[in-house]
Design an enzyme around this catalytic site. Structure first.
Site, PDB file in Angstrom:
ATOM      1  CG  ASN A   1      -1.693   0.484   1.328  1.00  0.00           C
ATOM      2  OD1 ASN A   1      -1.958   2.110   0.380  1.00  0.00           O
ATOM      3  ND2 ASN A   1      -2.334   1.660   2.050  1.00  0.00           N
TER       4      ASN A   1
ATOM      5  CE  LYS B   1      -0.333   3.198   5.042  1.00  0.00           C
ATOM      6  NZ  LYS B   1      -0.095   3.090   6.593  1.00  0.00           N
TER       7      LYS B   1
ATOM      8  CG  HIS C   1      -5.850   1.804   4.737  1.00  0.00           C
ATOM      9  ND1 HIS C   1      -4.993   2.892   6.364  1.00  0.00           N
ATOM     10  CD2 HIS C   1      -5.036   0.958   5.022  1.00  0.00           C
ATOM     11  CE1 HIS C   1      -3.851   2.782   6.612  1.00  0.00           C
ATOM     12  NE2 HIS C   1      -3.620   1.028   5.471  1.00  0.00           N
TER      13      HIS C   1
ATOM     14  CD  GLU D   1      -3.092   5.484   6.782  1.00  0.00           C
ATOM     15  OE1 GLU D   1      -3.377   5.628   5.639  1.00  0.00           O
ATOM     16  OE2 GLU D   1      -1.815   4.644   7.269  1.00  0.00           O
TER      17      GLU D   1
ATOM     18  CD  GLU E   1      -4.075  -2.274   7.141  1.00  0.00           C
ATOM     19  OE1 GLU E   1      -2.579  -2.533   6.713  1.00  0.00           O
ATOM     20  OE2 GLU E   1      -4.318  -1.902   6.517  1.00  0.00           O
TER      21      GLU E   1
ATOM     22  N   GLY F   1       1.992   1.923  10.674  1.00  0.00           N
ATOM     23  CA  GLY F   1       3.428   3.432  10.901  1.00  0.00           C
ATOM     24  C   GLY F   1       4.206   3.999  11.710  1.00  0.00           C
TER      25      GLY F   1
ATOM     26  CB  SER G   1       5.255  -1.311  11.927  1.00  0.00           C
ATOM     27  OG  SER G   1       5.055  -0.201  12.229  1.00  0.00           O
TER      28      SER G   1
HETATM   29  P1  13P Z   1       2.974   0.668   7.522  1.00  0.00           P
HETATM   30  O1  13P Z   1       3.679  -0.834   6.868  1.00  0.00           O
HETATM   31  O2  13P Z   1       3.928   1.730   7.417  1.00  0.00           O
HETATM   32  O3  13P Z   1       3.092   0.519   8.998  1.00  0.00           O
HETATM   33  O4  13P Z   1       1.544   0.283   7.034  1.00  0.00           O
HETATM   34  C1  13P Z   1       1.052  -0.526   7.138  1.00  0.00           C
HETATM   35  C2  13P Z   1      -0.605  -0.066   6.456  1.00  0.00           C
HETATM   36  O5  13P Z   1      -1.711   0.561   6.719  1.00  0.00           O
HETATM   37  C3  13P Z   1      -0.441  -0.917   4.935  1.00  0.00           C
HETATM   38  O6  13P Z   1      -1.658  -0.649   4.899  1.00  0.00           O
END
Ligand code: 13P
Length: 248
Positions: free
Chosen positions: A9, A11, A95, A97, A165, A171, A211
């Site tokens: 992803n 982002k 997601h 976010e 997740e 992150g 992560s």
């Molecule tokens: P990170 O791997 O940067 O922690 O993000 C995970 C994520 O949100 C994948 O959709």
């Protein structure tokens, strides 16, 4: 046997040049075949055509979102039909976010998953608890509620990958331990067994995100109910190849 799945992803990151560079790195990588691991990268909408056109044929692409119903007067949105028109096979939905920053509710996410599936897209559906919820001991209740909102709306799980997740791991560099991930994945599979069917419980892929990196992926991948990963930050780097290779 569930085929290992590794999603990247990206982002809201990248320029045309950066995106092309990542694709070149992926194209040159030595990884197991499509029969062993399914690899799907998810660039921002605007880069989907260029990534799709340059990416090796054994890797696929995903959009990071799509609109909840048929396209029309929805300024700024991209419809499932458009993704299908561009032969984009996958979409990430729900997601954290988007749930957090754009207030997407469980019900809205369920509707989106259902609509995307109805148009022929495959869906990476995301769920996960916050740190507060984990500390309150409500992790399973939260992820069950999120999964239920999806299950209630869809006729089949054939084209769904469930991405667990935990929000506190995204992150932050604070990856879930293999035991923490395994516990939630196993509980989710139990929930699906009781609330959907035994067949779906044994066949649906439940992947972990938060992560994940080249150093921690092997141990996580070894857990019986961890069927792959959804990778954020590390999917922009060459170590994404190590994560793909954790399939074997
Ligand atoms: P990170 O791997 O940067 O922690 O993000 C995970 C994520 O949100 C994948 O959709």
């Amino acid at each position: 046997a569930r085929k290992f799945f590794v999603g990247g992803n990206w982002k809201c990151n990248g320029t045309t040049e950066e995106v092309k560079k990542i694709v070149t790195t992926l194209n040159e990588a030595k990884v197991p075949g499509e029969d062993v691991v399914e690899v799907v990268v998810s660039p921002p909408y605007v880069f989907l055509p260029v990534v799709k056109s340059l990416l090796r044929p054994d890797f696929q692409v995903a959009a990071q979102n799509c609109w909840v119903r048929k396209g029309g007067a929805y300024t700024g949105e991209v419809s499932a039909e458009m993704l299908v028109n561009l032969s984009i096979p996958w979409v990430i939905i729900g997601h954290s976010e988007r749930r957090q920053l754009l207030n997407e509710s469980n019900e809205f996410v369920g509707d989106k998953v259902a609509y995307a599936l109805s148009q022929g897209l495959k869906v990476i559906a995301c769920i996960g608890e916050t740190l507060e919820q984990r500390e309150a001991g409500t992790t399973m209740a939260i992820v069950a509620e999120q999964t239920k909102a999806i299950a209630a709306k869809i006729p089949s799980w054939n084209n769904v990958v469930l991405a667990y997740e935990p929000v506190w791991a995204i992150g932050t560099g604070k990856v879930a331990t293999p035991a923490q991930a395994q516990e939630v994945h196993a509980d989710l599979r139990k929930w699906i067994h009781s609330n959907v069917s035994a067949e779906v419980a044994s066949s649906v892929r439940i992947i972990y995100g938060g992560s994940v990196n080249g150093g921690n992926c092997k141990e996580l991948a070894a857990q019986p109910d961890v069927d792959g990963f959804l990778v954020g930050g590390a999917s922009l780097k060459p170590e994404f190849i190590d994560i793909i290779n954790s399939a074997t």
